[in-house]
Scaffold this active site. Sequence first.
Site, PDB file in Angstrom:
ATOM      1  N   SER A 127       1.286 -10.215  -3.327  1.00  0.00           N
ATOM      2  CA  SER A 127       2.640 -10.758  -3.470  1.00  0.00           C
ATOM      3  C   SER A 127       2.755 -12.177  -2.931  1.00  0.00           C
ATOM      4  CB  SER A 127       3.614  -9.861  -2.707  1.00  0.00           C
ATOM      5  OG  SER A 127       4.867 -10.489  -2.530  1.00  0.00           O
ATOM      6  N   GLU A 129       5.010 -13.120  -1.198  1.00  0.00           N
ATOM      7  CA  GLU A 129       5.567 -13.025   0.155  1.00  0.00           C
ATOM      8  C   GLU A 129       4.513 -13.199   1.243  1.00  0.00           C
ATOM      9  OE1 GLU A 129       8.671 -12.829   1.380  1.00  0.00           O
ATOM     10  OE2 GLU A 129       9.615 -12.929  -0.588  1.00  0.00           O
ATOM     11  N   TYR A 151       7.300  -6.464   4.860  1.00  0.00           N
ATOM     12  CA  TYR A 151       6.778  -6.354   3.497  1.00  0.00           C
ATOM     13  C   TYR A 151       5.613  -7.328   3.298  1.00  0.00           C
ATOM     14  CZ  TYR A 151       6.355  -6.930  -1.544  1.00  0.00           C
ATOM     15  OH  TYR A 151       5.845  -7.012  -2.813  1.00  0.00           O
TER      16      TYR A 151
END
Length: 324
Positions: A127, A129, A151
């Site tokens: 991801s 992120e 996350y």
Amino acid sequence: MNTGHRPTALITGVAGQDGSYLAELLLERGWVLHGVAKPGGNDGTVNPHVAQHRVDISKPGVARVLIRDIEPDYVFHLAGISSVWRSWNDPVLTTQVNGLSAAALLDACFTQQEASGRRIMVVNASSAEIFAGSGVPRQNEDTPIAPTSPYGVSKALSHNMVQVYRSRGLEATNAVLFNHESPRRPETFVTRKITKAAAAISRGTLDTLELGNLASVRDWGWAPDYVEAIAAMADYGKGDDFVVATGEAHSVADFVATAFEAVGIDNWRDHVQSDSEMLRPVDSARMVGDATKARNLLGWAPTKDFDQIVKAMVEFDMTEEMAA
């Protein structure tokens, strides 16, 4: 790919947005498909041609038995808790689901490959992120990993674990996916919340839309395009890391304006309230990806631009709203 051999693939998260699009794509190719959907989840969305396994792969030994029984040529690890906001509410579960399941699956594939002598190709959904705190304006495969949420940390764990197993001889790839949307996006995500609200407000069944940070900037792509990139990584056949992104920056406010414009409302600010309670503890200011490597090595490029993505989602939600 072996000629005369129908490839067998396992997709985790097969009931999700990406899993369902990937299943359709691989079934069209004539592949044999197995899927893992979370126990107790909604499997009504899963294609009936996918053999389903209701197991928790983060539990010790489960992944190993699954991989041994299926004997896949390809494993696509797309399952996970995909909400940054939710990860703040349950960091332990997020780490278990996103981190430990990846470790278990990679180890199971490595063990099976060693025992059978047959190569297994793994593609892991990493991801954007993982780069949230990097401070780099455009993120690529060499951007320092610096997550700012539970996350992001859980995805960084899976990302690093892929690299570790790749160094041990497993053809394992990280698909570093930036935000990608479609009508299959759950309503818990801000993008789908916006398009559904625009449709409802235009029909007079809703008055206001409550959102958090309208200034957040993201790089939004079209989910079916990103699934094409994941399939291209499998075809590439060599473990590597690839950023999948459009390279275009838009704010949440841009998304709202485009969605409301699609239903013929110009003064969207009259219908939107910003709620401070919906802000994340740390909201990465700007996430924009550089997918040059995927373009050059995989021949991949997005097919839908920002306006087309938002409009496609709004059109779907308008049809739903009118049918309700």
